[in-house]
Design an enzyme around this catalytic site. Structure first.
Site, PDB file in Angstrom:
ATOM      1  N   CYS A  33     -74.797   4.520 -48.764  1.00 53.39           N
ATOM      2  CA  CYS A  33     -75.150   5.069 -47.455  1.00 53.39           C
ATOM      3  C   CYS A  33     -73.897   5.688 -46.847  1.00 53.39           C
ATOM      4  O   CYS A  33     -72.831   5.101 -46.863  1.00 53.39           O
ATOM      5  CB  CYS A  33     -75.694   4.041 -46.479  1.00 53.39           C
ATOM      6  SG  CYS A  33     -77.426   3.707 -46.703  1.00 53.39           S
ATOM      7  N   ARG A  73     -72.744   8.915 -51.741  1.00 54.23           N
ATOM      8  CA  ARG A  73     -72.976   7.513 -51.377  1.00 54.23           C
ATOM      9  C   ARG A  73     -74.458   7.149 -51.300  1.00 54.23           C
ATOM     10  O   ARG A  73     -74.823   5.996 -51.115  1.00 54.23           O
ATOM     11  CB  ARG A  73     -72.342   7.209 -50.023  1.00 54.23           C
ATOM     12  CG  ARG A  73     -70.853   7.438 -49.980  1.00 54.23           C
ATOM     13  CD  ARG A  73     -70.327   7.155 -48.609  1.00 54.23           C
ATOM     14  NE  ARG A  73     -70.393   5.749 -48.300  1.00 54.23           N
ATOM     15  CZ  ARG A  73     -69.447   4.866 -48.563  1.00 54.23           C
ATOM     16  NH1 ARG A  73     -68.339   5.252 -49.149  1.00 54.23           N
ATOM     17  NH2 ARG A  73     -69.594   3.602 -48.238  1.00 54.23           N
ATOM     18  N   TRP A  79     -79.267   5.401 -49.019  1.00 58.75           N
ATOM     19  CA  TRP A  79     -79.612   4.791 -50.306  1.00 58.75           C
ATOM     20  C   TRP A  79     -80.450   3.571 -49.925  1.00 58.75           C
ATOM     21  O   TRP A  79     -79.941   2.578 -49.419  1.00 58.75           O
ATOM     22  CB  TRP A  79     -78.350   4.381 -51.065  1.00 58.75           C
ATOM     23  CG  TRP A  79     -78.630   3.934 -52.457  1.00 58.75           C
ATOM     24  CD1 TRP A  79     -78.810   4.725 -53.549  1.00 58.75           C
ATOM     25  CD2 TRP A  79     -78.776   2.591 -52.925  1.00 58.75           C
ATOM     26  NE1 TRP A  79     -79.058   3.957 -54.664  1.00 58.75           N
ATOM     27  CE2 TRP A  79     -79.040   2.633 -54.311  1.00 58.75           C
ATOM     28  CE3 TRP A  79     -78.714   1.345 -52.309  1.00 58.75           C
ATOM     29  CZ2 TRP A  79     -79.241   1.503 -55.081  1.00 58.75           C
ATOM     30  CZ3 TRP A  79     -78.912   0.208 -53.077  1.00 58.75           C
ATOM     31  CH2 TRP A  79     -79.170   0.297 -54.463  1.00 58.75           C
ATOM     32  N   ASN A  92     -75.080   0.932 -42.464  1.00 64.18           N
ATOM     33  CA  ASN A  92     -74.824   0.749 -43.892  1.00 64.18           C
ATOM     34  C   ASN A  92     -74.782  -0.756 -44.142  1.00 64.18           C
ATOM     35  O   ASN A  92     -73.903  -1.433 -43.622  1.00 64.18           O
ATOM     36  CB  ASN A  92     -73.484   1.408 -44.229  1.00 64.18           C
ATOM     37  CG  ASN A  92     -73.117   1.313 -45.698  1.00 64.18           C
ATOM     38  OD1 ASN A  92     -72.040   1.743 -46.085  1.00 64.18           O
ATOM     39  ND2 ASN A  92     -73.970   0.784 -46.534  1.00 64.18           N
ATOM     40  N   GLY A  93     -75.756  -1.249 -44.878  1.00 68.18           N
ATOM     41  CA  GLY A  93     -75.772  -2.682 -45.157  1.00 68.18           C
ATOM     42  C   GLY A  93     -77.178  -3.216 -45.281  1.00 68.18           C
ATOM     43  O   GLY A  93     -78.144  -2.451 -45.386  1.00 68.18           O
ATOM     44  N   GLU A 111     -69.701   1.307 -72.881  1.00 72.86           N
ATOM     45  CA  GLU A 111     -69.470   2.344 -71.868  1.00 72.86           C
ATOM     46  C   GLU A 111     -70.207   3.637 -72.251  1.00 72.86           C
ATOM     47  O   GLU A 111     -70.780   4.312 -71.390  1.00 72.86           O
ATOM     48  CB  GLU A 111     -67.952   2.571 -71.721  1.00 72.86           C
ATOM     49  CG  GLU A 111     -67.530   3.664 -70.755  1.00 72.86           C
ATOM     50  CD  GLU A 111     -67.956   3.460 -69.315  1.00 72.86           C
ATOM     51  OE1 GLU A 111     -68.464   2.382 -68.971  1.00 72.86           O
ATOM     52  OE2 GLU A 111     -67.824   4.424 -68.534  1.00 72.86           O
ATOM     53  N   LYS A 124     -72.991   5.391 -69.907  1.00 73.04           N
ATOM     54  CA  LYS A 124     -72.910   6.793 -69.451  1.00 73.04           C
ATOM     55  C   LYS A 124     -74.216   7.519 -69.762  1.00 73.04           C
ATOM     56  O   LYS A 124     -74.753   8.246 -68.936  1.00 73.04           O
ATOM     57  CB  LYS A 124     -71.756   7.548 -70.128  1.00 73.04           C
ATOM     58  CG  LYS A 124     -70.358   7.250 -69.681  1.00 73.04           C
ATOM     59  CD  LYS A 124     -70.038   7.666 -68.275  1.00 73.04           C
ATOM     60  CE  LYS A 124     -70.325   6.607 -67.297  1.00 73.04           C
ATOM     61  NZ  LYS A 124     -69.439   5.679 -66.774  1.00 73.04           N
ATOM     62  N   GLU A 173     -77.052   6.328 -67.495  1.00 79.08           N
ATOM     63  CA  GLU A 173     -76.857   6.727 -66.102  1.00 79.08           C
ATOM     64  C   GLU A 173     -77.297   8.155 -65.839  1.00 79.08           C
ATOM     65  O   GLU A 173     -77.958   8.430 -64.845  1.00 79.08           O
ATOM     66  CB  GLU A 173     -75.375   6.621 -65.717  1.00 79.08           C
ATOM     67  CG  GLU A 173     -74.882   5.226 -65.465  1.00 79.08           C
ATOM     68  CD  GLU A 173     -73.399   5.199 -65.097  1.00 79.08           C
ATOM     69  OE1 GLU A 173     -73.053   4.598 -64.082  1.00 79.08           O
ATOM     70  OE2 GLU A 173     -72.587   5.786 -65.836  1.00 79.08           O
ATOM     71  N   HIS A 220     -78.153  -9.780 -86.965  1.00 80.02           N
ATOM     72  CA  HIS A 220     -78.661 -11.007 -86.334  1.00 80.02           C
ATOM     73  C   HIS A 220     -79.848 -10.724 -85.421  1.00 80.02           C
ATOM     74  O   HIS A 220     -80.185 -11.547 -84.574  1.00 80.02           O
ATOM     75  CB  HIS A 220     -77.532 -11.705 -85.569  1.00 80.02           C
ATOM     76  CG  HIS A 220     -76.406 -12.115 -86.460  1.00 80.02           C
ATOM     77  ND1 HIS A 220     -76.496 -13.166 -87.347  1.00 80.02           N
ATOM     78  CD2 HIS A 220     -75.175 -11.560 -86.669  1.00 80.02           C
ATOM     79  CE1 HIS A 220     -75.368 -13.270 -88.038  1.00 80.02           C
ATOM     80  NE2 HIS A 220     -74.563 -12.299 -87.654  1.00 80.02           N
ATOM     81  N   LYS A 280     -72.690   6.203 -55.605  1.00 83.57           N
ATOM     82  CA  LYS A 280     -71.328   5.747 -55.895  1.00 83.57           C
ATOM     83  C   LYS A 280     -70.900   4.756 -54.816  1.00 83.57           C
ATOM     84  O   LYS A 280     -71.476   4.748 -53.741  1.00 83.57           O
ATOM     85  CB  LYS A 280     -70.389   6.953 -55.881  1.00 83.57           C
ATOM     86  CG  LYS A 280     -69.195   6.728 -56.758  1.00 83.57           C
ATOM     87  CD  LYS A 280     -68.516   8.001 -57.120  1.00 83.57           C
ATOM     88  CE  LYS A 280     -67.335   7.721 -58.005  1.00 83.57           C
ATOM     89  NZ  LYS A 280     -67.720   7.437 -59.389  1.00 83.57           N
TER      90      LYS A 280
HETATM   91  N1  HGA Z   1     -80.715  -1.234 -45.264  1.00 82.76           N
HETATM   92  C1  HGA Z   1     -80.645   0.109 -44.810  1.00 82.76           C
HETATM   93  C2  HGA Z   1     -79.324   0.739 -45.200  1.00 82.76           C
HETATM   94  C3  HGA Z   1     -79.165   0.762 -46.679  1.00 82.76           C
HETATM   95  C4  HGA Z   1     -77.758   0.895 -47.188  1.00 82.76           C
HETATM   96  O1  HGA Z   1     -76.768   0.601 -46.545  1.00 82.76           O
HETATM   97  N2  HGA Z   1     -77.615   1.338 -48.428  1.00 82.76           N
HETATM   98  O2  HGA Z   1     -76.364   1.438 -49.022  1.00 82.76           O
HETATM   99  C5  HGA Z   1     -81.803   0.932 -45.350  1.00 82.76           C
HETATM  100  O3  HGA Z   1     -82.486   0.522 -46.288  1.00 82.76           O
HETATM  101  O4  HGA Z   1     -82.057   1.999 -44.801  1.00 82.76           O
END
Ligand code: HGA
Length: 607
Positions: A2, A27, A75, A99-100, A483, A487, A490, A506, A603
């Site tokens: 985020c 982000r 995100w 963000n959180g 790795e 890659k 991803e 095995h 990221k």
């Molecule tokens: N929980 C919030 C913010 C998500 C967040 O920080 N993502 O890295 C949401 O879901 O919008």
């Protein structure tokens, strides 16, 4: 994860907000939005699902004028990817970007619903907005006090910026677990999750520390710590060049970052060798005592950093004779630890904000480690601040979500660290001399292998439509196989797995058929004879094999050798990862995937 940007300025901030949030798209890119308080004191909010470009298109169709506002790129953690769940969230006069993760969302929602609040989203962030509004109405306190009371009720992580339309001259920024940096302007001030969002506006920054609350107006910044004392945080002058965040002649940041590796490694090596000894200017004399007394190393990391740590385990044990364990950070902090005597904890992270790694560091402090060291690319990061000591990789900014130059510079630092510890522990300087000599050759070796890109592109063209690919390696090439598989997963979304070559019989051998190609990393080294036996086992069962090697093989059908240039055994892991990065890149390119921003990922994993 985020991205947050906020500004309180003399000028109209609309363009600044959209341009800056675009720079934080790495982000999170599920959706994005902004809210501005316009000159008539209306809240103008624009949100949309998809890339920030969609937001820019929408914003450009309107004329918005205002001096204070916030923007966010999401995100999703709570609630699906939708316009309703996109930030900013608003409760009457209160605007929040966050963000959180708020862990007690359900009980708070219930509480607020009973108080008559209507929810328009499924996010935890809207809970914060309503709770702030409820607290403000009830207490009539200042917004700072309202925030302080509110966060006491929140369990989880809540770095956020809050604006109150009823006092539209200030931004309040709260840091809890995810980074927030204040950018200092002339009679204007800014906030962002990462300084790169603000580099075209200012070079002067103040990083908030855990639990700080900043009250920011055009002219003034007051920062309060968790005990509500005004606190002076250090102002730093950034030396990051704004131009370094452009793609230049490359199609993607990932491609650019792959080709930047020789230079990033040169930067990481620069000024760190003195008279056949390793010198890290970041380390104080007292930190070096840790190395002197270290009898065991515990490394904790996630993702690509974990793979780098896995390679270094071979070096710590075989070169420095120090037992070394490596663990995934989220697992490390989920169990009761029985720690080894005189154990040094090392954390590895590109951003220094990786939430799982930070939690592991905090958790480790409950146990009796000798000390802790972080190896990280960001000097002002939480891991650097919270660790006893740190060593910087000098990878430069890495924008592509799939890590490349962070990996090889981490390995470079880890090998230097091995040499440094040998300096302390052993009288014989020969191994250190050999490491220094070989590391100095590494950038040139990588340049040589980058020239083989056509060979790798041809292989990628051949395998682009495969559904599953296996990667095998032995010894320190096994983590390189992991790795390589990571890659590929991803950025191309092809299912890929990695195994130690000797492990196939095995169990995994059962999945071998002509549709599942196997890429084997087999440099000329002491393990080559063993790996040759594994190759025979697979080819005699009809497996289709591609060998990356600097050795000649005389196999017949089903085995293709991709002949690569010579490399010294010691630095082979940094060398052999390059064709695997290129391989994943070319496959994703042919498939037309969004290479720099692969689906579901972001990221700097701060939640
Ligand atoms: N929980 C919030 C913010 C998500 C967040 O920080 N993502 O890295 C949401 O879901 O919008």
């Amino acid at each position: 994860m985020c991205g947050i940007v906020a500004a309180v300025t003399q000028r109209n901030i609309t363009n600044f907000l959209v341009e800056s949030i675009k720079k934080l798209e790495y982000r999170g890119y599920d959706s994005s939005g902004l809210a501005i308080i316009d000159y008539k004191n209306n809240i103008i909010r624009i949100r949309c699902v998809g890339k920030v470009q969609e937001l820019i298109k929408k914003v450009n169709k309107k004329k918005i004028f205002g001096n204070i506002g916030v923007a966010h790129t999401r995100w999703a953690t709570h609630g699906k990817i939708s316009k309703e769940n996109t930030h900013p969230h608003i409760s009457s006069n209160i605007i929040v970007v966050h963000n959180g993760i708020i862990e007690n969302t359900s009980s708070l929602r219930l509480f607020l619903k009973k108080k008559g609040y209507i929810f328009y989203s499924d996010t935890d962030t809207e809970v914060i907005a309503h709770l702030l509004h409820w607290e403000q109405n009830k207490t009539k306190n200042t917004l700072k006090k309202v925030i302080q009371n509110t966060i006491e009720r929140l369990h989880g992580n809540y770095s956020m910026v809050v604006i109150d339309r009823n006092n539209p001259s200030r931004l309040l920024a709260v840091r809890s677990k995810s980074p927030l940096v204040i950018g200092l302007g002339i009679e204007e001030n800014f906030v962002a999750s990462d300084q790169i969002a603000l580099l075209n506006i200012t070079k002067r920054f103040i990083y908030l520390e855990e639990n700080d609350i900043a009250v920011i107006t055009k002219k003034e910044i007051n920062i309060f710590n968790k005990d509500n004392f005004i606190i002076k945080r250090q102002e730093i002058l950034s030396n990051i060049e704004y131009k370094s965040v452009k793609k230049g002649k490359y199609r993607h940041f990932m491609e650019k970052e792959i080709y930047e590796q020789p230079q990033s490694i040169r930067n990481t090596l620069e000024n760190r060798f003195r008279k056949n000894k390793i010198y890290f200017s970041e380390l104080k004399l007292k930190d070096e005592n840790f190395f002197y007394n270290t009898e065991h190393i515990q490394i904790v990391a996630c993702g690509t950093s974990y793979n780098a740590a896995m390679v270094s385990r071979y070096w710590f044990e075989s070169l420095a004779n120090i037992p070394c364990d490596v663990e995934i950070a989220s697992e490390f902090s989920s169990r009761k630890l029985a720690i080894r005597k005189n154990s040094l904890l090392i954390t590895l992270s590109q951003s220094g904000e990786t939430a799982d790694t930070l939690s592991a560091l905090r958790y480790s402090k409950k146990f009796g480690y000798l000390g802790n060291l972080t190896i990280c690319n960001m000097e002002n990061s939480s891991l650097v601040k919270e660790s006893d000591c740190y060593i910087l990789t000098k990878a430069g900014l890495e924008i592509g979500v799939a890590s490349t130059k962070s990996f090889t510079t981490q390995l470079t630092v880890l090998l230097m660290l091995v040499a440094k510890i040998i300096n302390f522990k052993q009288k014989n300087n020969d191994i250190t001399k050999k490491i220094i000599k070989t590391l100095n050759i590494l950038p040139t070796r990588i340049e040589e292998i980058l020239k083989k890109n056509k060979l790798i592109k041809n292989l990628a063209d051949k395998l682009v439509n495969k559904k599953n690919i296996l990667f095998l390696g032995r010894g320190d090439e096994y983590p390189i196989a992991i790795e390589g598989a990571l890659k590929l997963k991803e950025i191309s979304y092809i299912h890929a797995e990695a195994y130690p070559a000797g492990e196939l019989k095995h169990g995994p051998l059962a999945v071998i058929d002509k549709n599942t190609p196997i890429i084997i990393i087999a440099p000329k080294n002491t393990l080559l004879d063993k790996i040759k036996k594994n190759i025979t086992e697979i080819s005699s069962r009809g497996g289709v094999i591609y060998i990356f090697s600097n050795e000649d093989f005389d196999y017949e059908e089903n085995v293709t050798v991709i002949k690569l240039p010579y490399v010294e055994e010691l630095i082979a892991p940094m060398f052999y990862v390059i064709p695997l990065q290129l391989f994943a890149y070319y496959i994703a390119l042919s498939k037309g995937k969004n290479i720099d921003q692969p689906r579901h990922l972001a990221k700097s994993v701060t939640v």
